[in-house]
Design a protein around this motif. Structure first.
Motif, PDB file in Angstrom:
ATOM      1  N   SER A 178       0.674  -1.197  -0.082  1.00  0.00           N
ATOM      2  CA  SER A 178       0.076   0.162   0.107  1.00  0.00           C
ATOM      3  C   SER A 178       1.013   1.105  -0.073  1.00  0.00           C
ATOM      4  CB  SER A 178      -0.926  -0.084   1.278  1.00  0.00           C
ATOM      5  OG  SER A 178      -0.394   0.015   2.357  1.00  0.00           O
ATOM      6  N   ALA A 182       0.939   4.105  -2.984  1.00  0.00           N
ATOM      7  CA  ALA A 182       0.773   5.468  -2.773  1.00  0.00           C
ATOM      8  C   ALA A 182       1.842   6.297  -3.238  1.00  0.00           C
ATOM      9  CB  ALA A 182       0.747   5.717  -1.202  1.00  0.00           C
ATOM     10  N   THR A 185       1.635   6.088  -7.368  1.00  0.00           N
ATOM     11  CA  THR A 185       0.390   6.631  -7.990  1.00  0.00           C
ATOM     12  C   THR A 185       0.505   7.955  -8.599  1.00  0.00           C
ATOM     13  OG1 THR A 185      -1.040   5.139  -6.671  1.00  0.00           O
ATOM     14  CG2 THR A 185      -2.296   6.812  -7.636  1.00  0.00           C
ATOM     15  N   PRO A 186       1.062   9.057  -7.833  1.00  0.00           N
ATOM     16  CA  PRO A 186       1.204  10.325  -8.453  1.00  0.00           C
ATOM     17  C   PRO A 186       1.747  10.364  -9.734  1.00  0.00           C
ATOM     18  CG  PRO A 186       1.501  10.292  -6.239  1.00  0.00           C
ATOM     19  CD  PRO A 186       1.438   8.933  -6.512  1.00  0.00           C
ATOM     20  N   ALA A 196       3.392  15.597  -3.763  1.00  0.00           N
ATOM     21  CA  ALA A 196       2.216  14.404  -3.991  1.00  0.00           C
ATOM     22  C   ALA A 196       2.517  13.308  -3.335  1.00  0.00           C
ATOM     23  CB  ALA A 196       1.656  14.647  -5.355  1.00  0.00           C
ATOM     24  N   GLU A 197       3.505  12.745  -3.656  1.00  0.00           N
ATOM     25  CA  GLU A 197       4.044  11.354  -3.213  1.00  0.00           C
ATOM     26  C   GLU A 197       4.257  11.508  -1.790  1.00  0.00           C
ATOM     27  OE1 GLU A 197       7.780  11.188  -5.207  1.00  0.00           O
ATOM     28  OE2 GLU A 197       6.882  10.514  -7.352  1.00  0.00           O
ATOM     29  N   ALA A 200       0.478  11.391  -0.247  1.00  0.00           N
ATOM     30  CA  ALA A 200       0.196  10.146  -0.436  1.00  0.00           C
ATOM     31  C   ALA A 200       0.407   9.425   0.462  1.00  0.00           C
ATOM     32  CB  ALA A 200       0.423   9.431  -1.776  1.00  0.00           C
ATOM     33  N   LEU A 203      -1.202   9.822   3.676  1.00  0.00           N
ATOM     34  CA  LEU A 203      -2.709   9.510   3.648  1.00  0.00           C
ATOM     35  C   LEU A 203      -2.866   7.909   4.037  1.00  0.00           C
ATOM     36  CD1 LEU A 203      -5.784  10.159   3.073  1.00  0.00           C
ATOM     37  CD2 LEU A 203      -4.985   9.557   0.884  1.00  0.00           C
ATOM     38  N   VAL A 204      -1.946   7.313   3.433  1.00  0.00           N
ATOM     39  CA  VAL A 204      -1.919   5.656   3.519  1.00  0.00           C
ATOM     40  C   VAL A 204      -1.431   5.470   5.020  1.00  0.00           C
ATOM     41  CG1 VAL A 204      -0.641   3.476   2.987  1.00  0.00           C
ATOM     42  CG2 VAL A 204      -1.272   5.335   1.257  1.00  0.00           C
ATOM     43  N   GLY A 233       6.424   9.309   4.726  1.00  0.00           N
ATOM     44  CA  GLY A 233       5.984  10.427   3.968  1.00  0.00           C
ATOM     45  C   GLY A 233       6.363  12.019   4.345  1.00  0.00           C
TER      46      GLY A 233
END
Length: 332
Positions: A178, A182, A185-186, A196-197, A200, A203-204, A233
């Protein structure tokens, strides 16, 4: 250690309020002590054979790939990895007692449960590799598409394995995939946006933490994994064009770890929080002082002050309650 059946029996008694949590811990401790030392060879040999067999399957595939990987061509590579994945899944089901008894393997045998869940977790990795090799090198479109699909398939296989048979290996491999998903995906829509990474990953990490501490996951103590992903992150954000944002977010994540540790316990949360502080404070000081000699001195002085404050706090606690023993029960 106690068997899975015994542990679940004690948990059911606790849920029905027959036993308090402290009494349940005492019962499990006594069951552990009452178990005779050593193990029966007949019970251990099948587990050893299972692990060795799985390692040899992976080792043989690795040797074949190392010798002839690029000469085999993409279809053959995908076929080999798919066959390895199916072999691992079928072996896990077989060791778990077959389709009829697979879901109840935890109650029947702890050792069979362990090896079954490990095989299913490894199958997620090889399945992801099979998907990644299905994409030709000269493919058109976004560069991250092959990695995105590989991470997605690995996540799905790991998630299905965990839902069918909840386990720590299944939860760990699902968490790793996961986080990887994340991260890539960006790139499907943005041109390598570090911000953005980083968000992400945050968020995960937040999702995993909420799932763990809300009780939706079987192994709540692995909630520290979500905070670890969030810490990664924050570190990712420090590599962007807005490093100050990464420092601030990293500090907030570390403080959240300390708050969860105070509220719910779990020494691993404390470890993740300390690691977060150890990463973000020197980076921030180094950046703000432009790497002058004062930067390490500031970090050392602040660390020394905090150590002294911690020592004073321990002494004050001892004076207020000299007979209190720090059992550490909240950290288990």
């Amino acid at each position: 250690m106690t068997s899975g059946r015994q542990r679940r029996a004690v948990e059911r008694l606790t849920e029905r309020a027959v036993l308090s949590p402290e009494q349940a811990d005492a019962v499990l401790t006594e069951l552990d002590r009452a178990r005779p030392p050593g193990v029966r060879p007949g019970a251990v040999v099948p587990e050893i054979l299972g692990y060795v067999g799985g390692v040899l399957v992976l080792g043989g595939a690795w040797l074949l790939g190392r010798l002839y990987w690029y000469e085999l061509g993409a279809p053959v590579r995908v076929g080999i990895l798919t066959a390895v994945t199916l072999t691992l899944v079928l072996a896990g089901v077989l060791i778990g007692g077959g389709p009829a008894k697979f879901r109840s393997v935890r109650e029947s045998s702890v050792r069979r449960f362990r090896i079954t869940t490990v095989l299913l977790a490894v199958a997620a990795v090889t399945g992801s590799m099979a998907v990644n090799n299905a994409f030709p090198v000269e493919m058109s479109g976004p560069r991250a598409l092959d990695v995105f699909c590989a991470a997605l398939v690995g996540l799905l296989i790991g998630l299905v394995g965990y839902l069918v048979l909840p386990s720590i290996p299944g939860l760990l491999v699902t968490g790793v995939f996961s986080a990887w998903l994340a991260l890539v995906t960006p790139e499907l829509w943005l041109d390598h946006s570090t911000v953005a990474e980083g968000f992400a990953l945050l968020l995960v990490g937040a999702v995993w933490t909420v799932l763990a501490w809300s009780g939706l996951l079987r192994y709540r103590e692995l909630g520290f994994g979500g905070m670890a992903i969030a810490t990664c992150g924050a570190q990712w954000l420090t590599l962007s064009e807005f490093p100050v944002l990464g420092y601030a977010v990293g500090l907030l994540v570390a403080l959240a770890c300390f708050a969860l540790y105070l509220l719910r316990g779990g020494v691993l949360l404390l470890v993740v929080g300390v690691i977060g502080i150890a990463l973000v404070v020197p980076e921030a000081v180094w950046d703000w002082t432009n790497g002058t000699i004062g930067a390490p001195l500031i970090v050392v002085i602040v660390g020394a002050v905090l150590l002294g404050a911690g020592g004073v706090a321990f002494r004050l606690r001892e004076r207020r309650s000299p007979g209190e023993a720090d059992s550490g029960s909240r950290d288990r």
